[in-house]
Design an enzyme around this catalytic site. Structure first.
Site, PDB file in Angstrom:
ATOM      1  N   CYS A 518     -78.334  30.062  74.567  1.00 57.84           N
ATOM      2  CA  CYS A 518     -79.228  28.901  74.554  1.00 57.84           C
ATOM      3  C   CYS A 518     -78.497  27.615  74.939  1.00 57.84           C
ATOM      4  O   CYS A 518     -79.088  26.727  75.567  1.00 57.84           O
ATOM      5  CB  CYS A 518     -79.884  28.757  73.185  1.00 57.84           C
ATOM      6  SG  CYS A 518     -78.713  28.587  71.822  1.00 57.84           S
ATOM      7  N   HIS A 658     -79.878  26.740  67.260  1.00 61.72           N
ATOM      8  CA  HIS A 658     -80.495  26.860  68.579  1.00 61.72           C
ATOM      9  C   HIS A 658     -80.405  25.525  69.309  1.00 61.72           C
ATOM     10  O   HIS A 658     -80.686  24.462  68.734  1.00 61.72           O
ATOM     11  CB  HIS A 658     -81.955  27.287  68.447  1.00 61.72           C
ATOM     12  CG  HIS A 658     -82.643  27.469  69.765  1.00 61.72           C
ATOM     13  ND1 HIS A 658     -82.323  28.476  70.640  1.00 61.72           N
ATOM     14  CD2 HIS A 658     -83.633  26.756  70.358  1.00 61.72           C
ATOM     15  CE1 HIS A 658     -83.090  28.395  71.712  1.00 61.72           C
ATOM     16  NE2 HIS A 658     -83.888  27.354  71.560  1.00 61.72           N
TER      17      HIS A 658
END
EC number: 3.4.19.12
Length: 778
Positions: A518, A658
């Site tokens: 990510c 994330h």
């Protein structure tokens, strides 16, 4: 009360002082053994032999006729009756071990317990257990009316069924135990004599064994097969509640469900076949000539005890376990095994099973249910609500994630449609172009760097779409959960109304792949608007850390020591070496999560500052704070010269493990081609909601305290009217490939808007005329 003439010869029990008959080997009251200290082991007179045999026969008759041997007194037959049936010594059979002459009807030697024509039976501690087991089995057989009515017992006293046979065997074994002790003294003396008489004795035994076997077969044949058939209880089980019902029951006694004829018929056939087999086995046993009465009845008794035990086990079975097994069988017949095989394929790294499910039109966003997890029977690997993507992330299936994420291309809630998915060919060209812009610095710092700079922003043409289409576009493009989390108080993003409204610098959180890549995906999205699917940026990151490890390690170690001293603890050199090797290995593993050092290295590869807006605390699934995030701040390419880098930063967002790309919206005036401004500016705050400067990561001890001056050196910093320190992000003209990708992506929503807003065209009504003139006037 039993009368006798020789009361003076009774022996007194040492345990309960009860006076027993001389022939009794055990006490009638307490079953204690008779003391044999005063017995003459050499007393072998014929009178004693006849008395012993008569007493044995009387004891056997009492054992056969009496239902409970402990409740009645053993009435011995008078010795006169035994003497009347004396047989000549020539008819007696000698024992081949001790040469004792036994009566013709004796199956074993009275002195040494040797079987007639066989070896000595086992003796020992099992006598009491066999006697007790025989009593219990006899009671069970009498309760189930297996041995017949009382009239049959009176008419046929010779039948040896159930406990009577086992009890007679225990009595005979008790008598044999006592006589065996007398034989131990003269066994060696008589052994030599028995060898000379062996051939003669064998002939006599063969002649005397034939009438004895006929009597044994007649006594064992007295057990009719009808009584054997009654031993097996053929209940039928209900299919709904599994209750065991009696054979004549038409409905279940518990739930009232009607008995199924096919199943019941099959069960009856099974029981009938089993009973016929048992009858055939009994007939074969009765036809065998060398089987004694005791062994036949004992095998008969044991077989029926086993059958009764099995029926009791069926009645008292664990119905809960059977219901669970039946439920699992029903689930296995109903579930979609192609979907479950795909889930197992992710866990077991079976690529073909997942591919087969997706090729048949399977939904990659389908989630597991509790019923499906029960069918899989692997609770440790699966959880309710997990999808194939969740399983691939959990078990680190990096090669499956791109295939699963590519399948998410349809419309609907939860389905994402980013520009790179709409135009995959153009996205591949952009990644190829980015790979060609990477260079390696040969002199000085041997680090990879990009030759061209690009900054991605949402096109202003989105504002021209209808409001419902705009909402659909944002749902399929943005990460709503991350946007909400970053804007939740205390906000880390879009917290200043002056910046978002007056300066039109609102930031949007783009959705990307929920995997360990990510950070690299968000960096590529913030610059070129595509994912790092080919791991181009990851390879450059791994090569940079390996080739420039000595440069990055020195600053990283000093920064970690400074952070540790602020928390009042120290780290050893071995710990630093171990952590550094872990960071290097993570950089080269696709799908692995990255740390602060990797963001610092990315700033050098992109040759521009990176600003991370993130949460300050990492929360658990319950919403509890479990630690500091420490990702928020400014990352500067400190190893490059300032003139070699651009001052236009990119922005990233961090939420609970994330990273996401933060991009602005292009101003609406950009659509006008007559404008003079070549670049648009977006203002990124360098302060948090508490008006504190964002930290600069990986500063040395000498650089701490000069954060604002360093920001002004590496960034285009200005101060707003409200006194906020902001950095200017320059939005230049879109690269050609990026512009084509965005145009194709916008055309998808424009077509949807045309379908929704197009006017409804009614067909003209056609008048039909009849061929009849009169009907036309009507």
């Amino acid at each position: 009360m039993c009368d006798t003439k020789d009361d003076a010869q009774k022996w007194k029990c040492e345990t309960c002082t009860y006076e027993n008959y001389p022939s009794s080997l055990k006490c009638t009251m307490c079953q204690a053994s008779k003391p044999l200290l005063n017995e003459d082991i050499f007393r072998l007179s014929p009178a004693q032999e006849s008395c012993t045999v008569a007493e044995e026969a009387a004891a056997v008759e009492v054992a056969v006729m009496s239902p409970t041997p402990s409740s009645t007194c053993y009435s011995l037959q008078p010795q006169s009756q035994a003497r009347q049936s004396n047989v000549a010594d020539s008819e007696k059979w000698p024992c081949k071990v001790c040469t004792y002459l036994n009566w013709p009807r004796s199956l074993r030697c009275v002195q040494c317990c040797t079987k007639r024509g066989g070896e000595a039976i086992e003796r020992g501690k099992k006598d009491m257990d066999n006697e007790a087991d025989g009593d219990r089995a006899g009671e069970a057989l009498q309760a189930l009316r297996i041995s017949g009515s009382e009239e049959n017992l009176a008419n046929k006293p010779v039948q040896l069924i159930g406990a009577t046979a086992s009890h007679r065997l225990s009595l005979s074994r008790g008598i044999d135990d006592a006589t065996h002790l007398n034989n131990l003294a003269n066994a060696s003396h008589n052994q030599s004599q028995s060898q000379h008489r062996q051939p003669v004795l064998q002939q006599q035994m063969q002649l005397q064994l034939q009438p004895q076997q006929q009597r044994e077969s007649s006594s064992s044949a007295a057990v009719p097969p009808q009584q054997q058939k009654q031993c097996y209880v053929s209940k039928w089980a209900c299919n709904s509640c599994t209750y065991e019902n009696w054979p004549r029951s038409i409905k279940c006694s518990m739930c009232g469900k009607t008995r199924e004829r096919e199943i019941s018929g099959s069960q009856n056939d099974l029981h009938a076949s089993s009973s016929l087999n048992s009858q055939e086995e009994n007939q074969q046993q009765l036809q065998q000539p060398n089987v004694d009465t005791v062994s036949v009845n004992n095998s008969f008794n044991k077989k029926h005890i086993y059958q009764l035990g099995s029926s009791e086990t069926i009645n008292n079975c664990d119905t809960l376990q059977e219901r669970q097994e039946r439920r699992q069988r029903q689930i296995r017949r109903q579930v979609d095994w192609q979907w479950l095989n795909a889930c197992l394929g992710v866990v077991e790294n079976n690529y073909s099973a997942v591919e087969a499910y997706l090729s048949c039109g399977g939904n990659p966003a389908r989630s597991l249910t509790s019923t499906e997890i029960a069918a899989l029977n692997r609770n440790s690997a699966f959880d309710v609500g997990h999808t194939l993507i969740h399983l691939a992330i959990r078990f680190h299936r990096e090669e499956m994630l791109p295939m699963l994420l590519d399948q998410i291309s349809g419309s609907g809630p939860g389905i994402k449609r980013v520009p790179s998915y709409v135009a995959p060919d153009l996205a591949a060209d952009i990644r190829r172009h980015f790979a060609n812009t990477l260079r390696l610095r040969k002199s000085g710092l041997p680090c990879h760097y990009v030759q061209k700079h690009a900054t991605f922003a949402l096109p202003a043409e989105i504002e021209e779409l209808p409001i419902p289409i705009q909402e659909q576009l944002y749902d399929e493009l943005l990460d709503r959960d991350a946007q909400k989390q970053l804007e939740t108080p205390p906000p880390a993003l879009n917290w200043s109304l002056e910046i978002t409204a007056r300066l039109s610098s609102r930031m949007f959180v783009l959705w990307n792949r929920s995997a360990g890549d990510c950070l690299l995906d968000s960096a590529m999205q913030a610059t070129w608007g595509v994912f790092d699917r080919d791991n181009i940026l990851r390879r450059a990151l791994a090569d940079t850390l390996h080739q420039c490890g000595h440069v990055f390690f020195t600053r990283w170690k000093e920064y970690e020591m400074l952070q540790a001293s602020m928390l009042h603890f120290t780290l050893e050199d071995s710990q630093f070496e171990e952590d550094w090797s872990t960071l290097l290995s993570l950089a080269g593993q696709p799908g692995s999560s990255l740390e602060q050092l990797h963001i610092f290295a990315l700033a050098h590869i992109l040759r521009r500052p990176i600003i991370v807006y993130g949460v300050k605390y990492v929360k658990s699934f319950r919403g509890e704070d479990i630690g500091y995030a420490r990702f928020e701040g400014v990352y500067l390419p400190l190893f490059w010269d300032q003139n070699f880098c651009t001052k236009s930063p990119i922005a990233l967002g961090y939420t609970r493990g994330h990273f996401s790309a933060l991009v602005p919206m292009e101003p609406f005036t950009r659509i006008d081609g007559r404008r003079d401004d070549v670049e648009d500016v977006t203002y990124l705050p360098l302060m948090d909601c508490e008006l504190k400067l964002l930290p600069i990561h990986f500063l040395t001890q000498s650089e701490v305290g000069n954060e604002e001056s360093m920001m002004r050196q590496w960034l285009d910093v200005c101060v707003t009217d409200g006194g906020l320190l902001v950095a200017q992000q320059k939005l230049s003209k879109r690269p050609l490939l990026v512009a084509q990708m965005l145009e194709e992506w916008l055309n998808h929503y424009r077509r949807i808007a045309q379908v929704i807003t197009a006017p409804f065209i009614r067909r003209p009504q056609i008048t039909h005329y009849s061929s009849d003139g009169d009907s036309d006037e009507e």
